[in-house]
Design a protein around this motif. Structure first.
Motif, PDB file in Angstrom:
ATOM      1  N   LYS A  38      -5.242   0.027  -4.507  1.00  0.00           N
ATOM      2  CA  LYS A  38      -5.208  -0.636  -3.200  1.00  0.00           C
ATOM      3  C   LYS A  38      -6.246  -1.746  -3.121  1.00  0.00           C
ATOM      4  CE  LYS A  38      -2.963   3.009  -0.662  1.00  0.00           C
ATOM      5  NZ  LYS A  38      -2.919   3.830   0.525  1.00  0.00           N
ATOM      6  N   PRO A  78       0.816  -1.215   0.000  1.00  0.00           N
ATOM      7  CA  PRO A  78       0.000   0.000   0.000  1.00  0.00           C
ATOM      8  C   PRO A  78       0.851   1.268   0.000  1.00  0.00           C
ATOM      9  CG  PRO A  78      -1.000  -1.601   1.436  1.00  0.00           C
ATOM     10  CD  PRO A  78       0.348  -2.161   1.016  1.00  0.00           C
ATOM     11  N   ASN A  79       1.973   1.266   0.747  1.00  0.00           N
ATOM     12  CA  ASN A  79       2.862   2.425   0.722  1.00  0.00           C
ATOM     13  C   ASN A  79       3.546   2.543  -0.629  1.00  0.00           C
ATOM     14  OD1 ASN A  79       2.187   3.072   3.319  1.00  0.00           O
ATOM     15  ND2 ASN A  79       3.931   2.034   4.218  1.00  0.00           N
ATOM     16  N   THR A 133      -7.006  11.401  -8.610  1.00  0.00           N
ATOM     17  CA  THR A 133      -5.846  10.813  -7.949  1.00  0.00           C
ATOM     18  C   THR A 133      -6.272   9.889  -6.820  1.00  0.00           C
ATOM     19  OG1 THR A 133      -4.547  12.780  -8.501  1.00  0.00           O
ATOM     20  CG2 THR A 133      -3.664  11.347  -6.783  1.00  0.00           C
ATOM     21  N   LEU A 134      -7.232  10.329  -6.017  1.00  0.00           N
ATOM     22  CA  LEU A 134      -7.738   9.494  -4.924  1.00  0.00           C
ATOM     23  C   LEU A 134      -8.414   8.228  -5.452  1.00  0.00           C
ATOM     24  CD1 LEU A 134      -9.179  12.244  -2.567  1.00  0.00           C
ATOM     25  CD2 LEU A 134      -7.154  10.827  -2.172  1.00  0.00           C
ATOM     26  N   THR A 189      -5.693   5.768  -6.645  1.00  0.00           N
ATOM     27  CA  THR A 189      -5.025   5.174  -5.488  1.00  0.00           C
ATOM     28  C   THR A 189      -5.912   4.123  -4.827  1.00  0.00           C
ATOM     29  OG1 THR A 189      -3.835   7.251  -5.121  1.00  0.00           O
ATOM     30  CG2 THR A 189      -3.868   5.691  -3.301  1.00  0.00           C
ATOM     31  N   LEU A 231       2.223   9.125  -6.249  1.00  0.00           N
ATOM     32  CA  LEU A 231       2.867  10.416  -6.020  1.00  0.00           C
ATOM     33  C   LEU A 231       3.889  10.726  -7.111  1.00  0.00           C
ATOM     34  CD1 LEU A 231       3.271  12.895  -4.242  1.00  0.00           C
ATOM     35  CD2 LEU A 231       4.915  11.572  -2.902  1.00  0.00           C
ATOM     36  N   ASP A 254       1.162   4.285  -2.893  1.00  0.00           N
ATOM     37  CA  ASP A 254       1.179   5.730  -2.647  1.00  0.00           C
ATOM     38  C   ASP A 254       2.390   6.375  -3.312  1.00  0.00           C
ATOM     39  OD1 ASP A 254      -1.131   5.535  -1.142  1.00  0.00           O
ATOM     40  OD2 ASP A 254      -0.072   5.453   0.777  1.00  0.00           O
ATOM     41  N   THR A 255       3.538   5.722  -3.220  1.00  0.00           N
ATOM     42  CA  THR A 255       4.761   6.248  -3.818  1.00  0.00           C
ATOM     43  C   THR A 255       4.646   6.297  -5.340  1.00  0.00           C
ATOM     44  OG1 THR A 255       6.061   5.366  -1.985  1.00  0.00           O
ATOM     45  CG2 THR A 255       7.258   5.914  -3.994  1.00  0.00           C
TER      46      THR A 255
END
Length: 88
Positions: A82, A34-35, A74-75, A78, A42, A38-39
């Motif tokens: 996920k 999950p991180n 973007t949300l 993401t 981004l 995000d990376t």
């Protein structure tokens, strides 16, 4: 491995990490996808790869346009990534 600095160490000095694994100094690794997602998102934002989506998709909201459409896209991207990860 929740510490982002540890992940950076792995990315920057792969040979050192491999040697530590072979010698037994590192016996386990944990990657938080999950991180990672995000990376990735981004980085896509920073390289302006998400901007063309605004041209392809129409903002059909009639009210409540206080949140910019770019942020909503973007949300949504993401969240979708996920969800895909969780379903693996």
């Amino acid at each position: 491995m929740s510490d982002p600095d540890m992940m950076q160490l792995c990315q920057k000095d792969k040979e050192r990490v491999l040697n530590a694994i072979k010698s037994g100094h590192i016996d386990a690794a944990d990657l938080s996808l999950p991180n990672l997602i995000d990376t990735i998102v981004l980085t896509m934002k920073q390289k302006n790869l998400l901007a063309p989506l605004e041209d392809c998709l129409e903002d059909k909201r009639s009210d409540n346009k206080k949140i910019p459409f770019e942020i909503l896209l973007t949300l949504a991207i993401t969240a979708k990534l996920k969800l895909k990860f969780l379903s693996l």
